[in-house]
Design an enzyme around this catalytic site. Structure first.
Site, PDB file in Angstrom:
ATOM      1  CE1 TYR A  11      -3.318   2.866   0.824  1.00  0.00           C
ATOM      2  CE2 TYR A  11      -2.497   2.885   3.075  1.00  0.00           C
ATOM      3  CZ  TYR A  11      -3.283   3.435   2.082  1.00  0.00           C
ATOM      4  OH  TYR A  11      -4.045   4.548   2.357  1.00  0.00           O
ATOM      5  CG  ASP A  31       6.319  -7.020  -1.881  1.00  0.00           C
ATOM      6  OD1 ASP A  31       6.026  -5.915  -1.370  1.00  0.00           O
ATOM      7  OD2 ASP A  31       5.752  -8.095  -1.541  1.00  0.00           O
ATOM      8  CB  THR A 144       2.745   1.663  14.119  1.00  0.00           C
ATOM      9  OG1 THR A 144       1.652   1.820  15.013  1.00  0.00           O
ATOM     10  CG2 THR A 144       3.386   0.339  14.383  1.00  0.00           C
ATOM     11  CB  SER A 179      -2.059  -5.948  18.231  1.00  0.00           C
ATOM     12  OG  SER A 179      -1.038  -5.451  17.372  1.00  0.00           O
ATOM     13  CE1 TYR A 181       2.589  -4.061  12.184  1.00  0.00           C
ATOM     14  CE2 TYR A 181       0.824  -2.916  13.339  1.00  0.00           C
ATOM     15  CZ  TYR A 181       1.876  -2.900  12.444  1.00  0.00           C
ATOM     16  OH  TYR A 181       2.215  -1.734  11.815  1.00  0.00           O
ATOM     17  CG  HIS A 182       0.413  -2.212  17.283  1.00  0.00           C
ATOM     18  ND1 HIS A 182      -0.856  -2.714  17.092  1.00  0.00           N
ATOM     19  CD2 HIS A 182       0.499  -1.119  16.493  1.00  0.00           C
ATOM     20  CE1 HIS A 182      -1.508  -1.948  16.231  1.00  0.00           C
ATOM     21  NE2 HIS A 182      -0.711  -0.962  15.846  1.00  0.00           N
ATOM     22  CE  LYS A 185       5.923  -1.583  12.315  1.00  0.00           C
ATOM     23  NZ  LYS A 185       6.362  -1.952  10.934  1.00  0.00           N
ATOM     24  CB  VAL A 211      -1.697   5.645   5.829  1.00  0.00           C
ATOM     25  CG1 VAL A 211      -1.600   6.496   4.574  1.00  0.00           C
ATOM     26  CG2 VAL A 211      -0.384   5.640   6.583  1.00  0.00           C
ATOM     27  CG  ASN A 240      -8.155   3.523   3.552  1.00  0.00           C
ATOM     28  OD1 ASN A 240      -8.263   4.739   3.558  1.00  0.00           O
ATOM     29  ND2 ASN A 240      -7.030   2.916   3.249  1.00  0.00           N
ATOM     30  CB  THR A 253     -18.079  -1.922  11.832  1.00  0.00           C
ATOM     31  OG1 THR A 253     -17.022  -1.749  10.880  1.00  0.00           O
ATOM     32  CG2 THR A 253     -19.148  -2.796  11.220  1.00  0.00           C
TER      33      THR A 253
HETATM   34  N1  LIG Z   1      -0.705   1.517   6.317  1.00  0.00           N
HETATM   35  C1  LIG Z   1      -0.714   2.092   7.514  1.00  0.00           C
HETATM   36  O1  LIG Z   1      -1.679   2.754   7.897  1.00  0.00           O
HETATM   37  C2  LIG Z   1       0.472   1.956   8.424  1.00  0.00           C
HETATM   38  C3  LIG Z   1       0.464   2.648   9.645  1.00  0.00           C
HETATM   39  C4  LIG Z   1       1.576   2.551  10.480  1.00  0.00           C
HETATM   40  C5  LIG Z   1       2.674   1.786  10.115  1.00  0.00           C
HETATM   41  N2  LIG Z   1       2.642   1.101   8.925  1.00  0.00           N
HETATM   42  C6  LIG Z   1       3.824   0.308   8.570  1.00  0.00           C
HETATM   43  O2  LIG Z   1       4.222   0.643   7.247  1.00  0.00           O
HETATM   44  C7  LIG Z   1       4.745  -0.508   6.593  1.00  0.00           C
HETATM   45  C8  LIG Z   1       4.029  -0.710   5.272  1.00  0.00           C
HETATM   46  O3  LIG Z   1       2.637  -0.847   5.524  1.00  0.00           O
HETATM   47  P1  LIG Z   1       1.612  -1.103   4.345  1.00  0.00           P
HETATM   48  O4  LIG Z   1       0.295  -0.659   4.831  1.00  0.00           O
HETATM   49  O5  LIG Z   1       2.152  -0.574   3.072  1.00  0.00           O
HETATM   50  O6  LIG Z   1       1.610  -2.701   4.313  1.00  0.00           O
HETATM   51  P2  LIG Z   1       1.555  -3.657   3.028  1.00  0.00           P
HETATM   52  O7  LIG Z   1       1.307  -5.039   3.545  1.00  0.00           O
HETATM   53  O8  LIG Z   1       0.611  -3.138   2.019  1.00  0.00           O
HETATM   54  O9  LIG Z   1       3.039  -3.564   2.468  1.00  0.00           O
HETATM   55  C9  LIG Z   1       4.085  -4.340   2.974  1.00  0.00           C
HETATM   56  C10 LIG Z   1       4.677  -5.102   1.804  1.00  0.00           C
HETATM   57  O10 LIG Z   1       5.794  -5.838   2.293  1.00  0.00           O
HETATM   58  C11 LIG Z   1       5.779  -7.119   1.715  1.00  0.00           C
HETATM   59  N3  LIG Z   1       6.493  -8.022   2.617  1.00  0.00           N
HETATM   60  C12 LIG Z   1       6.139  -8.437   3.858  1.00  0.00           C
HETATM   61  N4  LIG Z   1       7.076  -9.256   4.346  1.00  0.00           N
HETATM   62  C13 LIG Z   1       8.054  -9.351   3.409  1.00  0.00           C
HETATM   63  C14 LIG Z   1       9.272 -10.050   3.352  1.00  0.00           C
HETATM   64  N5  LIG Z   1       9.681 -10.829   4.350  1.00  0.00           N
HETATM   65  N6  LIG Z   1      10.033  -9.926   2.237  1.00  0.00           N
HETATM   66  C15 LIG Z   1       9.640  -9.145   1.194  1.00  0.00           C
HETATM   67  N7  LIG Z   1       8.473  -8.457   1.203  1.00  0.00           N
HETATM   68  C16 LIG Z   1       7.690  -8.566   2.310  1.00  0.00           C
HETATM   69  C17 LIG Z   1       4.318  -7.461   1.545  1.00  0.00           C
HETATM   70  O11 LIG Z   1       4.094  -8.438   0.544  1.00  0.00           O
HETATM   71  C18 LIG Z   1       3.713  -6.109   1.189  1.00  0.00           C
HETATM   72  O12 LIG Z   1       3.623  -5.915  -0.197  1.00  0.00           O
HETATM   73  C19 LIG Z   1       4.598  -1.674   7.551  1.00  0.00           C
HETATM   74  O13 LIG Z   1       5.816  -1.880   8.213  1.00  0.00           O
HETATM   75  C20 LIG Z   1       3.565  -1.195   8.544  1.00  0.00           C
HETATM   76  O14 LIG Z   1       3.773  -1.776   9.798  1.00  0.00           O
HETATM   77  C21 LIG Z   1       1.573   1.176   8.076  1.00  0.00           C
END
Ligand SMILES: NC(=O)c1ccc[n+]([C@@H]2O[C@H](COP(=O)([O-])OP(=O)(O)OC[C@H]3O[C@@H](n4cnc5c(N)ncnc54)[C@H](O)[C@@H]3O)[C@@H](O)[C@H]2O)c1
Length: 382
Positions: A11, A31, A144, A179, A181-182, A185, A211, A240, A253
């Site tokens: 994303y 990726d 995060t 969580s 996940y968090h 981080k 985001v 979103n 929700t």
């Molecule tokens: N989107 C948000 O609102 C948000 C908020 C806070 C923090 N983040 C952080 O930002 C980062 C990106 O988030 P996002 O929303 O784009 O997530 P996303 O899942 O859309 O993007 C992460 C990408 O990394 C790839 N990936 C995961 N593990 C991998 C690995 N071992 N090797 C290669 N590729 C790998 C996934 O296939 C994916 O395409 C993450 O670290 C997330 O924790 C996102």
């Protein structure tokens, strides 16, 4: 600048590739398609159909003549990652390649174990690859705001000065994640802080809030360049999801009382924050932490904003308070300091009614692809 973007299909990763490429930098995107595959398995695919990373890089090159080099591989595979560092010798690495979903990490032990393994080993590998491949490389890691939790004191920008029994010192701000996940981080931050102290790495840790949005100047050139857009309970972020629910005629929700407050930002501002951090890097031996948000809202405030704009556009938006599947404080203090990125030059895009209207308009174009079963999957924290 030569920029290595890990998680380039994601994303945030894909629009970041475009953002740097558009500004004349050499971009290498990596990726392993974890997210695509997991979303297909869990029946919660993107609202917007997105060609894969290789195809999107070709489309970008056809449209602009600019090349994004792409490799499909796993960042937890150290030999692969090190070979990329040796081949390209990047100036900056942007680390997005993690399992990014709190609900996913709470599905069962297997997903929890995967999240721990994936997120921590990828971060560890990056620290080692920088040390072995190019110690001058600046690491920009996405953290995060959820790392801090919701303490009953102001959330400072990464660090807290503490006076104890007449002596003073500065520590990472206390973290209490909500969580698994968090929690990973938090551990990422600790890993990088450890190696920064040991090896003098240069690291920027961006403590990002949820985001929203799917429009960036580059992605808007062609709809095949749009980022993923998730609105489901697992990979979708709250704003979103609310917009898609409103367009689908499904009640928004709200979990529990809806007083949970978080800091949000527009995807355009994520691009700016990462770019500003890359062009004004951290020093050797510095873990620089920025709180990456532009404004804070409670879940109820967001729902009301969307209802107001949605109703005006004729969507007749309903709001439902449902039992909260998460373990979190529903009433809490929330006051965050976030001046660092503004000082670097961030120009925020706030959540205006016009932004929401344009968001409704894009979402409406993909209305026929909305899968209502994805809105609520009942993943429980308990
Ligand atoms: N989107 C948000 O609102 C948000 C908020 C806070 C923090 N983040 C952080 O930002 C980062 C990106 O988030 P996002 O929303 O784009 O997530 P996303 O899942 O859309 O993007 C992460 C990408 O990394 C790839 N990936 C995961 N593990 C991998 C690995 N071992 N090797 C290669 N590729 C790998 C996934 O296939 C994916 O395409 C993450 O670290 C997330 O924790 C996102």
């Amino acid at each position: 600048m030569r920029v290595l973007i890990l998680g380039a299909d994601g994303y945030l990763g894909w629009p970041t590739c475009l953002y740097f490429s558009q500004r004349g930098h050499e971009v290498i995107g990596i990726d392993n398609y974890f997210h695509r595959n997991a979303a297909a398995e869990l029946d919660c695919e993107s609202l917007v159909p997105t060609p894969d990373l290789v195809q999107r890089a070709k489309i970008w090159e056809e449209l602009t003549g600019k090349k994004i080099k792409v490799h499909i591989g796993d960042v937890t595979d150290y030999d692969f990652l090190l070979s990329i560092f040796k081949e390209y010798n990047p100036d900056t690495v942007v680390h997005y390649a993690e399992q990014p979903s709190a609900p996913y990490s709470m599905i069962s032990r297997n997903e929890a174990a995967f999240t721990l393994q994936n997120n921590l080993i990828s971060t560890l590998n990056i620290a080692y690859a920088v040390k072995e491949g190019n110690p001058d490389c600046h690491i920009i890691k996405l953290g995060t705001m959820g790392e801090y939790g919701t303490p009953n004191i102001d959330i400072e920008e990464g660090w807290l000065e503490i006076e104890h029994k007449g002596r003073k010192d500065k520590f990472l701000f206390p973290r209490q994640a909500g969580s698994l996940y968090h929690t990973t981080k938090v551990q990422d931050t600790d890993l990088l802080w450890f190696y920064t102290r040991m090896w003098g790495l240069r690291v920027t840790d961006l403590m990002q809030g949820p985001v929203y949005g799917l429009s960036t100047d580059e992605a808007d050139l062609d709809k095949r360049l749009m980022p993923y857009f998730h609105y489901d309970e697992i990979f979708g972020t709250v704003l979103n999801r609310f917009i898609v629910q409103a367009v689908a005629g499904y009640p928004l929700t709200v979990f529990g009382k809806g007083n949970q407050t978080r800091g949000f930002l527009n995807i355009k501002d994520t691009m700016q924050c990462v770019y500003l951090s890359a062009t004004q890097p951290a020093e050797h031996g510095q873990l620089r932490v920025f709180n990456q948000l532009t404004e804070a809202f409670s879940v109820n405030q967001l729902a009301e904003k969307i209802k107001k704009v949605g109703d005006r556009l004729g969507y007749n938006v309903k709001i439902d308070q449902i039992e909260n599947p998460r373990v979190e404080k529903e009433d809490h203090y929330y006051n965050v300091q976030y001046t660092g990125l503004l000082e670097l030059g961030l120009k925020p895009h706030f959540l205006t009614d016009e932004i929401l209207e344009s968001f409704f308009a894009i979402t409406d174009q993909y209305k026929s692809r909305i899968n209502k079963d994805a809105f609520f999957k009942g993943i429980s924290w308990k």
